[in-house]
Design a protein around this motif. Structure first.
Motif, mmCIF file in Angstrom:
data_model
loop_
_atom_site.group_PDB
_atom_site.id
_atom_site.type_symbol
_atom_site.label_atom_id
_atom_site.label_comp_id
_atom_site.label_asym_id
_atom_site.label_seq_id
_atom_site.Cartn_x
_atom_site.Cartn_y
_atom_site.Cartn_z
ATOM 1 N N UNK A 163 97.941 31.210 -2.903
ATOM 2 C CA UNK A 163 98.289 30.916 -4.288
ATOM 3 C C UNK A 163 99.454 29.944 -4.354
ATOM 4 N N UNK A 164 100.469 30.162 -3.546
ATOM 5 C CA UNK A 164 101.621 29.271 -3.523
ATOM 6 C C UNK A 164 101.220 27.875 -3.070
ATOM 7 N N UNK A 165 100.382 27.796 -2.051
ATOM 8 C CA UNK A 165 99.936 26.497 -1.559
ATOM 9 C C UNK A 165 99.140 25.746 -2.614
ATOM 10 N N UNK A 166 98.240 26.434 -3.295
ATOM 11 C CA UNK A 166 97.417 25.802 -4.325
ATOM 12 C C UNK A 166 98.291 25.335 -5.487
ATOM 13 N N UNK A 167 99.239 26.155 -5.911
ATOM 14 C CA UNK A 167 100.144 25.758 -6.993
ATOM 15 C C UNK A 167 100.966 24.531 -6.609
ATOM 16 N N UNK A 168 101.474 24.514 -5.392
ATOM 17 C CA UNK A 168 102.253 23.365 -4.925
ATOM 18 C C UNK A 168 101.378 22.116 -4.830
ATOM 19 N N UNK A 169 100.149 22.272 -4.373
ATOM 20 C CA UNK A 169 99.247 21.130 -4.265
ATOM 21 C C UNK A 169 98.917 20.562 -5.639
ATOM 22 N N UNK A 170 98.710 21.421 -6.617
ATOM 23 C CA UNK A 170 98.437 20.956 -7.976
ATOM 24 C C UNK A 170 99.627 20.196 -8.557
ATOM 25 N N UNK A 171 100.825 20.695 -8.347
ATOM 26 C CA UNK A 171 102.018 20.004 -8.840
ATOM 27 C C UNK A 171 102.209 18.664 -8.136
ATOM 28 N N UNK A 172 101.879 18.602 -6.858
ATOM 29 C CA UNK A 172 101.965 17.348 -6.117
ATOM 30 C C UNK A 172 100.992 16.320 -6.684
ATOM 31 N N UNK A 173 99.774 16.749 -6.971
ATOM 32 C CA UNK A 173 98.764 15.842 -7.528
ATOM 33 C C UNK A 173 99.186 15.378 -8.916
ATOM 34 N N UNK A 174 99.725 16.281 -9.724
ATOM 35 C CA UNK A 174 100.197 15.895 -11.056
ATOM 36 C C UNK A 174 101.314 14.859 -10.955
ATOM 37 N N UNK A 175 102.265 15.088 -10.070
ATOM 38 C CA UNK A 175 103.366 14.149 -9.894
ATOM 39 C C UNK A 175 102.882 12.805 -9.391
ATOM 40 N N UNK A 176 101.960 12.812 -8.455
ATOM 41 C CA UNK A 176 101.400 11.570 -7.935
ATOM 42 C C UNK A 176 100.662 10.813 -9.033
ATOM 43 N N UNK A 177 99.934 11.547 -9.870
ATOM 44 C CA UNK A 177 99.225 10.928 -10.986
ATOM 45 C C UNK A 177 100.187 10.271 -11.972
ATOM 46 N N UNK A 178 101.311 10.932 -12.240
ATOM 47 C CA UNK A 178 102.307 10.348 -13.137
ATOM 48 C C UNK A 178 102.871 9.059 -12.570
ATOM 49 N N UNK A 179 103.120 9.040 -11.265
ATOM 50 C CA UNK A 179 103.652 7.831 -10.632
ATOM 51 C C UNK A 179 102.645 6.693 -10.728
ATOM 52 N N UNK A 180 101.391 6.983 -10.451
ATOM 53 C CA UNK A 180 100.351 5.950 -10.518
ATOM 54 C C UNK A 180 100.217 5.412 -11.938
ATOM 55 N N UNK A 181 100.210 6.298 -12.921
ATOM 56 C CA UNK A 181 100.099 5.858 -14.314
ATOM 57 C C UNK A 181 101.315 5.034 -14.707
ATOM 58 N N UNK A 182 102.501 5.454 -14.277
ATOM 59 C CA UNK A 182 103.712 4.691 -14.588
ATOM 60 C C UNK A 182 103.650 3.299 -13.974
ATOM 61 N N UNK A 183 103.214 3.206 -12.731
ATOM 62 C CA UNK A 183 103.114 1.892 -12.086
ATOM 63 C C UNK A 183 102.060 1.012 -12.754
#
Length: 75
Positions: free
Chosen positions: A10-30
């Motif tokens: 559960x912790x790994x999945x939650x961390x992976x989802x937050x990582x993907x969300x953060x990466x998506x924000x960076x891509x959209x910002x760029x």
């Protein structure tokens, strides 16, 4: 009681989802940064900054905004 394996998964999945969300924000910002720079350069009257200030003020008063609240800017 949760098992250790379930808790780790559960912790790994939650961390992976937050990582993907953060990466998506960076891509959209760029991707949108050049468009934002052009819009700010063309905004002689300060309309964009006024809209941003109005949105910030509305969010302070209304924490639970409708998902369609941004559509009022299109009119």
């Amino acid at each position: 009681m949760q098992t250790l394996a379930l808790q780790l998964t559960t912790t790994f999945v939650d961390d992976a989802l937050e990582f993907v969300k953060g990466f998506g924000r960076v891509v959209i910002h760029l991707a949108t940064a050049p468009i934002e720079r052009i819009a700010r350069a063309c905004d002689v009257a300060g309309v964009l900054e006024q809209r941003r200030a109005d949105k910030r003020a509305a969010r302070r008063h209304n924490r639970f905004l409708s998902p369609f609240a941004g559509l009022s800017d299109l009119t």
